[in-house]
Design a protein around this motif. Structure first.
Motif, short mmCIF file in Angstrom:
data_model
loop_
_atom_site.label_atom_id
_atom_site.label_comp_id
_atom_site.label_asym_id
_atom_site.label_seq_id
_atom_site.Cartn_x
_atom_site.Cartn_y
_atom_site.Cartn_z
N LEU A 297 24.15 37.33 37.16
CA LEU A 297 24.51 37.40 35.75
C LEU A 297 25.93 36.92 35.48
O LEU A 297 26.18 36.15 34.55
N GLY A 298 26.86 37.37 36.31
CA GLY A 298 28.26 36.99 36.12
C GLY A 298 28.46 35.48 36.14
O GLY A 298 29.15 34.91 35.29
N GLU A 299 27.82 34.85 37.11
CA GLU A 299 27.94 33.40 37.23
C GLU A 299 27.34 32.71 36.01
O GLU A 299 27.90 31.73 35.51
N SER B 275 23.58 23.57 36.90
CA SER B 275 22.41 24.33 37.38
C SER B 275 22.85 25.47 38.26
O SER B 275 23.93 25.45 38.86
N LEU B 276 22.02 26.49 38.31
CA LEU B 276 22.28 27.67 39.14
C LEU B 276 21.03 28.01 39.93
O LEU B 276 19.94 27.97 39.39
N PRO B 277 21.21 28.32 41.22
CA PRO B 277 20.02 28.68 42.00
C PRO B 277 19.59 30.11 41.69
O PRO B 277 20.42 30.95 41.36
N GLN B 278 18.28 30.34 41.87
CA GLN B 278 17.82 31.71 41.67
C GLN B 278 17.78 32.42 43.00
O GLN B 278 17.62 31.78 44.04
N PRO C 209 30.90 45.19 40.09
CA PRO C 209 29.58 44.98 40.70
C PRO C 209 28.92 43.73 40.12
O PRO C 209 29.19 43.37 38.96
N ARG C 210 28.12 43.05 40.90
CA ARG C 210 27.40 41.88 40.41
C ARG C 210 25.98 42.27 40.04
O ARG C 210 25.37 43.08 40.72
N THR C 211 25.47 41.67 38.97
CA THR C 211 24.09 41.92 38.58
C THR C 211 23.27 40.67 38.87
O THR C 211 23.65 39.57 38.48
N ILE C 212 22.18 40.85 39.56
CA ILE C 212 21.32 39.71 39.84
C ILE C 212 19.96 39.94 39.22
O ILE C 212 19.39 41.02 39.34
#
Lengths: 132, 520, 113
Positions: free
Chosen positions: A108-110, A101-104, C36-39
């Motif tokens: 994107l990378g994770e 699971s991943l928290p919001q 860079p990280r994208t969220i």
């Protein structure tokens, strides 16, 4: 190498658009399902390798979707996106067999890393079962 | 060939005149008996799949047509990229039409209805216009409620080549900027500029105190409206709001108007007449042109404010007063005090809270909104179609200093709409005073220059300073009223006792030797 | 130092309070450090986005239209804001690093794509 098939189930039109767009630009074969019915249909027609499931706060039916998917297809890797204050659902989801699971808000990378890991696990499992 | 009849029905009534003309020009014929437009070239568009009408829209009469409608208009191609925008939209967004060309429309509009472009694509695909309510963020960082009318732009062969998006500013009509829930005020107060927003922020604060207010500002800046807004917002809002012009009447008459008289007080006084103070009982008394009040009356006014009672003319019984005072003046009162024309003690008594209304020339884009508002207003009154100003006339209006502020602007617009027999008001229709007093070039720059971060930081510091000093004065006045009784003061201010205590500490109003026990 | 850009596909998102994707990059004032990280944000919310910006320790924001109250908030928190930017986020970032970015700028890339 075939692109990894990812199915996103988010129930939020914008969120799925963006998620699938981004995943596609990273080389995944990404599609979106609005709800569990669509998801199950997709499972039958074009089974994905990995599912990304959004767990909303106070929405127990999202966990139901998880259960349904797992019962249809026990090997499927499901990555949960959890939100603040819904840690309990996240933990429950893992107990029900989610991969991780991943928290919001999700980075994107994770997410991409997790998808790769999940797929890796599948592939090794397949290889092993093929070898025996 | 282009025909724009399809969306004429969607454009508000008064804009319809421009689109048949647009259609005529683009098609070369109107299907009706219209005189040929020989002054302007009639373009012959090429039959290509991707319709390039950027060139067409920048020529001839189109810019004037697009600018004639007092709403924001954006024309896009099939890719939702901007082909042209009109002047109203340029002002709202701070982007010039030339710079906007080829840019995806929502980057310029900054709306909340685009749904990542889906809204526009749906209209393009479906061929049906859409009317959606939402908002935009303007150049000066304001969220402005808007109605978006999105219509497909089609050729005569019903080929969709783009979109026309009309933006209807809903704030000026439905939600007066900064004053929600005041829909019973006769004309909504329009103000989007930074200075007016500061005024709007102060109104509720001033409404919730009994302190006297002095509203300053040049003539015609809307002091009356603001006073009424404060009254309506206060807990006296349902009681009378009485206005009296202290500069309009001779002394004796003013005295009897204010304080009333009893029967027999003088020849002709056949019965009792209550004064304005009596009529305003429980409510608000608005004294305008207070700077013109004769000195003897100033004395009487001061004692009424202090004692909360007075004798009507010729009367022997005192009348109790329960009235909140708002005064207004366009004169610099301090100067009149210095000249001995206004009592210093009365000045301080009235000036507990002060509200300054900026002159129109310091209210930037508000002039444009007000012009449009008055054009609509007078059109409605006469039952005619809304007139518009020519480019040149509008430029002169925007540059004029308006010493009479909003009242003068309203008079000018009224004059122009009456005197001009055509749809478009030109320079010749403008009153002579406008042409004679065009402002010097030292005007602040037009909204096309992008704002930089440091400039935006300033207003916040200003507002912060005002609020602190206002709050402090409010507290002092209330305590004065209650003669130091903190419980009563807290109740009047609508605070709990501990809150008042805390604020007294913050403002340094706790005297070190003050007894710790509460009074009453 | 950290910079945050509100994005929509390859461009700067039109509005701060409507943004659903952000990019966070670390830099030394002249060059980026790492990728860079994208969220991806689960919902459009200027409040949540502001929270994120503060929590992440961002010291500069590049965005489209932003309301005065949020602009004031960031200024008060000493977070630099370049608002009203139109163009690709890559170009915006590039210009920022070169010290050539100004609020309200329409970048050449705005007319592409």
């Amino acid at each position: 190498m075939q692109p990894i098939r990812v199915l996103t189930i988010t129930k939020n039109e914008d969120f799925s658009d963006i998620l699938t767009d981004r995943l596609r630009s990273w080389g995944f074969d990404a599609t979106a399902a609005d709800n569990s019915h669509e998801a199950l249909e997709t499972l039958l027609v074009r089974p994905p390798d990995v599912v990304v499931l959004n767990l909303r706060a106070d929405h127990d039916d999202d966990l139901e979707t998880l259960r349904l998917l797992k019962s249809r297809n026990p090997d499927i890797a499901i990555i949960l996106l959890t939100c603040k204050g819904a840690m309990a659902s996240g933990i429950r989801g893992l107990e029900l067999g989610a991969f991780d699971s991943l928290p919001q808000p999700v980075e994107l990378g994770e997410l991409i890393e997790k998808i790769h890991l999940a797929h890796q696990r599948l592939v090794t499992a397949d290889d092993r079962s093929a070898a025996t | 060939m282009l025909s724009i009849d399809c969306f004429i029905k969607r454009i508000p009534e008064y804009a319809r005149f421009s689109f048949p003309l647009l259609s005529v020009l683009l098609t070369g014929n109107s299907g009706k008996e219209e005189p040929p437009l020989t002054d302007f070239p009639v373009p012959v568009p090429k039959r290509t799949m991707s319709y390039d009408f950027t060139h067409i829209l920048s020529q001839g009469m189109y810019p004037a047509l697009l600018n004639a409608v007092p709403h924001g208009i954006a024309v896009t191609n099939r890719d939702c990229k901007i082909v042209a925008i009109n002047q109203t939209l340029e002002v709202l967004t701070g982007v010039m039409s030339a710079d906007a060309q080829g840019v995806y429309v929502d980057f310029v509009l900054r709306s909340n209805i685009a749904r990542r472009g889906r809204t526009f694509r749906d209209v393009l695909a479906g061929g049906e216009p859409a009317v959606i309510e939402g908002d935009i963020v303007s150049r000066d960082r304001r969220k402005i409620p808007m109605r978006f009318t999105i219509t497909p732009l089609q050729t005569a062969e019903e080929q969709t080549i783009g979109l026309i998006i009309v933006l209807d500013d809903l704030s000026a009509v439905v939600h007066p900027a900064g004053l929600e829930g005041d829909s019973d005020i006769s004309e909504s107060i329009i103000g989007h500029s930074a200075k007016m927003r500061e005024v709007f922020e102060l109104i509720p604060l001033m409404a919730h105190t009994e302190a006297s207010i002095l509203i300053t500002g040049e003539t015609g800046t809307g002091k009356d409206k603001i006073a009424e807004a404060i009254h309506k917002r206060s807990n006296r809002g349902s009681k009378p709001f009485i206005k009296i012009n202290c500069g309009a009447l001779p002394e004796a008459l003013l005295e009897s108007e204010l304080f009333g008289y009893v029967k027999g007080a003088f020849t002709g006084a056949t019965k009792d007449k209550p004064g304005m103070f009596r009529l305003a009982q429980g409510g608000t008394l608005f004294l305008t042109e207070i700077g013109d009040m004769p000195l003897p009356l100033q004395v009487k006014l001061l004692s009424v404010l202090d004692d909360r009672e007075f004798f009507p003319l010729g009367g022997e019984r005192k009348v109790q007063v329960d009235v909140r005072i708002i005064a207004a003046t366009h004169r610099p009162l301090k100067e009149r005090v210095a000249q001995g024309l206004f009592r210093e003690d009365l000045f301080y008594r009235l000036n507990v809270l002060q509200l300054h209304l900026p002159p129109l020339r310091e209210r930037e884009s508000d002039i444009r909104f007000l012009i449009n508002h008055f054009l609509r207003f007078f059109a409605e009154r006469t039952g005619g179609s809304v007139k518009t100003f020519s480019d040149e006339a509008l430029r002169l209006l925007m540059e004029y200093a308006f010493p009479g502020n909003i009242r003068e602007l309203r008079n000018v617009v009224e004059y122009c709409t009456n005197i001009c027999q055509h749809q478009q008001i030109g320079v010749d229709d403008l009153p002579k005073q406008l042409l004679a007093h065009a402002r010097p070039a030292s005007r602040p720059p037009l909204p096309s220059s992008p704002p930089s971060a440091p400039k935006a930081a300033e207003p916040s510091r200003e507002t912060a300073r005002d609020w602190m000093s206002i709050e402090k004065e409010m507290i002092i006045d209330t305590l004065t009223q209650t003669r130091g009784n903190r419980s009563k003061a807290a109740a009047l201010l609508g605070w709990g006792r501990t809150t008042l205590w805390r604020k007294l500490k913050i403002h340094g109003l706790m005297s070190p030797t003050a007894p710790n026990n509460e009074q009453g | 130092m950290k910079i945050l850009l509100t994005i929509q596909d390859t461009s700067i998102a039109p509005r701060f309070d409507q943004a659903t994707e952000v990019m966070i990059a670390e830099h030394d004032g002249q060059r980026l450090h790492g990728e860079p990280r994208t969220i991806i944000l689960p919902h459009r919310s200027a409040e949540e986005l502001s929270d994120l910006i503060v929590k992440e320790g961002v010291d500069c924001v590049i965005c489209g239209g932003i309301e005065e109250s949020y602009h004031k908030f960031f200024t008060w928190k000493k977070i630099r804001v370049y608002d009203g930017i139109i163009g690709s986020h890559a170009e915006a970032l590039q210009r920022f690093l070169k010290g050539q970015l100004l609020s309200g700028m329409i970048l050449p890339s705005a007319q592409d794509g």
